[in-house]
Design a protein around this motif. Structure first.
Motif, PDB file in Angstrom:
ATOM      1  N   ILE B  27     -24.857  -9.741   1.520  1.00 34.52           N
ATOM      2  CA  ILE B  27     -24.332 -11.010   2.043  1.00 34.52           C
ATOM      3  C   ILE B  27     -23.286 -10.818   2.992  1.00 34.52           C
ATOM      4  N   GLY B  28     -23.289  -9.438   3.610  1.00 32.27           N
ATOM      5  CA  GLY B  28     -22.554  -9.139   4.800  1.00 32.27           C
ATOM      6  C   GLY B  28     -20.904  -9.268   4.297  1.00 32.27           C
ATOM      7  N   SER B  29     -20.487  -9.076   3.394  1.00 32.02           N
ATOM      8  CA  SER B  29     -19.195  -9.086   3.090  1.00 32.02           C
ATOM      9  C   SER B  29     -18.251  -8.109   3.658  1.00 32.02           C
ATOM     10  N   GLY B  30     -18.808  -6.915   4.089  1.00 33.79           N
ATOM     11  CA  GLY B  30     -18.228  -6.237   4.479  1.00 33.79           C
ATOM     12  C   GLY B  30     -17.237  -5.142   3.657  1.00 33.79           C
ATOM     13  N   GLN B  31     -17.398  -5.198   2.427  1.00 32.11           N
ATOM     14  CA  GLN B  31     -16.578  -4.706   1.416  1.00 32.11           C
ATOM     15  C   GLN B  31     -16.709  -3.191   1.527  1.00 32.11           C
ATOM     16  N   CYS B  32     -17.944  -2.775   1.711  1.00 29.68           N
ATOM     17  CA  CYS B  32     -18.451  -1.277   1.897  1.00 29.68           C
ATOM     18  C   CYS B  32     -17.677  -0.702   3.006  1.00 29.68           C
ATOM     19  N   VAL B  33     -17.675  -1.257   4.203  1.00 29.27           N
ATOM     20  CA  VAL B  33     -17.346  -0.935   5.252  1.00 29.27           C
ATOM     21  C   VAL B  33     -15.819  -0.787   5.107  1.00 29.27           C
ATOM     22  N   MET B  34     -15.226  -1.783   4.388  1.00 27.85           N
ATOM     23  CA  MET B  34     -13.613  -1.480   4.265  1.00 27.85           C
ATOM     24  C   MET B  34     -13.252  -0.604   3.209  1.00 27.85           C
ATOM     25  N   THR B  35     -14.146  -0.119   2.458  1.00 22.90           N
ATOM     26  CA  THR B  35     -13.647   0.840   1.155  1.00 22.90           C
ATOM     27  C   THR B  35     -14.210   2.219   1.719  1.00 22.90           C
ATOM     28  N   ALA B  36     -15.300   2.389   2.322  1.00 24.52           N
ATOM     29  CA  ALA B  36     -15.601   3.666   3.036  1.00 24.52           C
ATOM     30  C   ALA B  36     -16.224   3.617   4.210  1.00 24.52           C
ATOM     31  N   PRO B  37     -15.378   3.441   5.276  1.00 30.79           N
ATOM     32  CA  PRO B  37     -15.589   3.444   6.716  1.00 30.79           C
ATOM     33  C   PRO B  37     -16.533   4.546   7.125  1.00 30.79           C
ATOM     34  N   GLY B  38     -16.228   5.828   6.621  1.00 24.00           N
ATOM     35  CA  GLY B  38     -16.854   7.015   6.760  1.00 24.00           C
ATOM     36  C   GLY B  38     -18.166   7.016   6.562  1.00 24.00           C
ATOM     37  N   VAL B  39     -18.833   6.270   5.752  1.00 19.11           N
ATOM     38  CA  VAL B  39     -19.993   6.199   5.533  1.00 19.11           C
ATOM     39  C   VAL B  39     -20.836   4.977   5.530  1.00 19.11           C
ATOM     40  N   PHE B  40     -20.372   3.747   5.567  1.00 14.75           N
ATOM     41  CA  PHE B  40     -20.963   2.446   5.768  1.00 14.75           C
ATOM     42  C   PHE B  40     -20.658   1.779   7.129  1.00 14.75           C
ATOM     43  N   THR B  41     -21.540   1.034   7.496  1.00 14.82           N
ATOM     44  CA  THR B  41     -21.375   0.300   8.854  1.00 14.82           C
ATOM     45  C   THR B  41     -22.232  -0.973   8.627  1.00 14.82           C
ATOM     46  N   GLN B  42     -22.047  -1.985   9.394  1.00 14.93           N
ATOM     47  CA  GLN B  42     -22.925  -3.188   9.498  1.00 14.93           C
ATOM     48  C   GLN B  42     -23.793  -3.064  10.677  1.00 14.93           C
ATOM     49  N   ASP B  43     -25.218  -3.500  10.599  1.00 14.39           N
ATOM     50  CA  ASP B  43     -26.051  -3.493  11.737  1.00 14.39           C
ATOM     51  C   ASP B  43     -25.889  -4.728  12.626  1.00 14.39           C
ATOM     52  N   ASP B  44     -26.690  -4.920  13.297  1.00 13.96           N
ATOM     53  CA  ASP B  44     -26.619  -6.213  14.253  1.00 13.96           C
ATOM     54  C   ASP B  44     -26.509  -7.176  13.568  1.00 13.96           C
ATOM     55  N   GLU B  45     -27.347  -7.477  12.696  1.00 13.44           N
ATOM     56  CA  GLU B  45     -27.224  -8.662  11.877  1.00 13.44           C
ATOM     57  C   GLU B  45     -26.121  -8.851  10.752  1.00 13.44           C
ATOM     58  N   ALA B  46     -25.110  -7.821  10.720  1.00 15.89           N
ATOM     59  CA  ALA B  46     -24.178  -7.524  10.094  1.00 15.89           C
ATOM     60  C   ALA B  46     -24.354  -7.419   8.413  1.00 15.89           C
TER      61      ALA B  46
END
Lengths: 404, 80
Positions: B27-46
């Motif tokens: 759902i594009g919450s971005g929790q993964c990016v916030m928690t482990a920015p060295g591994v996760f990102t969001q693509d163009d669709e977020a």
């Protein structure tokens, strides 16, 4: 159970929700509900009994459980406050629908609230915050932090993002406030109708003269291509505009108030800008602006040895989940250095706040800059004189007189 | 909290992680990016995406917290 059933049987369980007395602490009754059991029985204003989920782990599991519904349109969906009766049969997109409709609507909006997009608007949020603080400092103390700062930051930000003219802000701020906070359902209906009419006109105008906001994208990509109809675009605009107005304003005001009442912890923000996101997460945990989420069980569900039956009202206490001693050490202590991970300030599950990364950007910049520029900011009245919103509303001060 | 520390721990444990992401659930919450920015990102669709070469999660020591942080269980980590 029908409405007449529960009126007849009556419920002796305590009333829910209740008003806070301290702006950032749960009402006294709530703290008594924290015990061995992860859920307790409460009574809604219309006499309907409801389950209140108080355990962090159980609440998170339930918010992610598709057996709980958010379908406001269901004939016996629980009502916590008699807000509005006459919406002309319009459904509330996103917040008031279940999957798969919810997923279809949310998918269209996710790109506009992505992490990268929200990081990209940080410079413009920073200049907005700087400008508002210039004005506030020029005006001098005493200032109402809500109207001078906490409200215009999210209001201007959501207007810019949606492509709604901020020049009309007095009008829709009033509609938004009356819609969610009206004393009678008639007033709420009138505010809803005014807001709907305004946005209906705006969408039509944008169809003729496109701009570059989220609404313009929705119109270009979805309305023109048949993915959404005119009413859906208007209702999405309404939900996003109201959500953008009624939440972050409280989070900024309540966050500032919490920090002012814990002056020794302001230093954590000032010592290291990299600490700001962590402080904001702890504020989101500690203050729980959205006190509860409303759901209805679609099937029987076992919760900690108790059966929640199909059709039962389920209220998920964000406040008590965020204060669960099994999830956080000394949960009632505001600790700016704490790792507040897995807090549910933005909810959990498929309905978790769409605008959370916008809210984080706003909160980090607003609170970080506020205390950097005015480290001696303090309350200008005794804490118990701060007027608070009612228990059924988003939690926060109505006015917040500050000095420095 | 550096990626080097995670790598050391991984080698010491003698097994690697494997991360799978479910874009349909995301759902594009971005929790993964916030928690482990060295591994996760969001693509163009977020929506959730792994950074190039991060399928084993070596780039961030907090990667194991991510499945629990995700609001919709869109991320699964298994140990080989």
């Amino acid at each position: 159970m029908t409405e007449t059933d529960f009126r007849r049987t009556g419920s002796e369980a305590p009333a829910f929700p209740q008003d806070r007395t301290c702006p950032y602490q749960p009402p006294k009754a709530y703290t008594e509900w924290r015990g061995e059991s992860p859920l307790t029985r409460v009574t809604l204003f219309d006499g309907r009994p409801a389950w209140l989920i108080t355990g962090h782990a159980e609440g998170r599991a339930l918010l992610a459980d598709p057996r709980l519904s958010s379908d406001w349109g269901h004939p016996v969906f629980p009502v916590v406050v008699q807000r509005t009766e006459d919406r002309g049969g319009l459904a509330f997109p996103l917040i008031g629908v279940d999957d798969p409709l919810h997923a279809r609507q949310r998918r269209m909006l996710i790109p506009s609230f992505g992490v990268k997009r929200m990081n990209a608007i940080r410079p413009s949020l920073q200049s907005l915050v700087d400008r508002l603080l210039d004005d506030m400092l020029a005006k001098g103390p005493v200032v109402d932090l809500v109207s001078a700062f906490a409200l215009p930051v999210p209001s201007m930000a959501i207007c810019e993002l949606l492509g709604v003219p901020y020049g009309d802000h007095d009008f829709f701020e009033e509609c938004s406030r009356d819609f969610v906070g009206a004393a009678t359902s008639g007033e709420a209906d009138a505010a809803f109708a005014k807001l709907y009419q305004y946005l209906h006109g705006l969408v039509a105008k944008k169809q003729a003269e496109p701009g570059d906001g989220l609404l313009d994208e929705l119109i270009a990509r979805q309305l023109e291509e048949g993915g959404l109809d005119h009413n859906e675009v208007v209702m999405i605009a309404l939900v996003l505009l109201v959500a953008g107005h009624e939440t972050t304003v409280n989070a900024i005001a309540l966050g500032a108030l919490t920090l002012m009442q814990h002056p020794e912890q302001i230093q954590v923000l000032l010592d290291d800008p990299a600490a700001v996101p962590g402080v904001v997460e702890e504020l989101l945990r500690f203050t729980s602006v959205s006190d509860y989420m409303v759901r209805m069980a679609k099937e029987d569900i076992q919760v900690g040895g108790t059966t929640v039956k199909a059709g039962d009202a389920v209220l998920v206490s964000i406040t008590l989940m965020n204060r669960d001693a099994q999830a956080y050490d000394d949960p009632d202590v505001f600790d700016a250095r704490r790792n507040a991970r897995h807090h549910v300030g933005f909810g959990h599950g498929i309905h978790q706040c769409l605008g959370q990364n916008l809210a984080r950007a706003e909160l980090e910049i607003a609170l970080g800059t506020l205390f950097t520029r005015i480290p001696g900011l303090r309350l200008a009245v005794p804490l118990d004189e701060v007027s608070l919103k009612a228990g059924h509303d988003a939690q926060g001060p109505i006015e917040l007189p500050v000095t420095w | 909290m550096t990626s080097r520390a995670a790598g050391t721990e991984r080698r010491g444990a003698g097994h690697a992680l494997r991360i799978t992401v479910d874009r349909d659930r995301c759902i594009g919450s971005g929790q993964c990016v916030m928690t482990a920015p060295g591994v996760f990102t969001q693509d163009d669709e977020a929506l959730v995406a792994l950074l190039p070469g991060q399928e084993d999660g070596a780039g961030d020591s907090r990667v194991r917290e991510v499945p629990l942080a995700c609001p919709v269980q869109a991320i699964v980590i298994t140990e080989d």
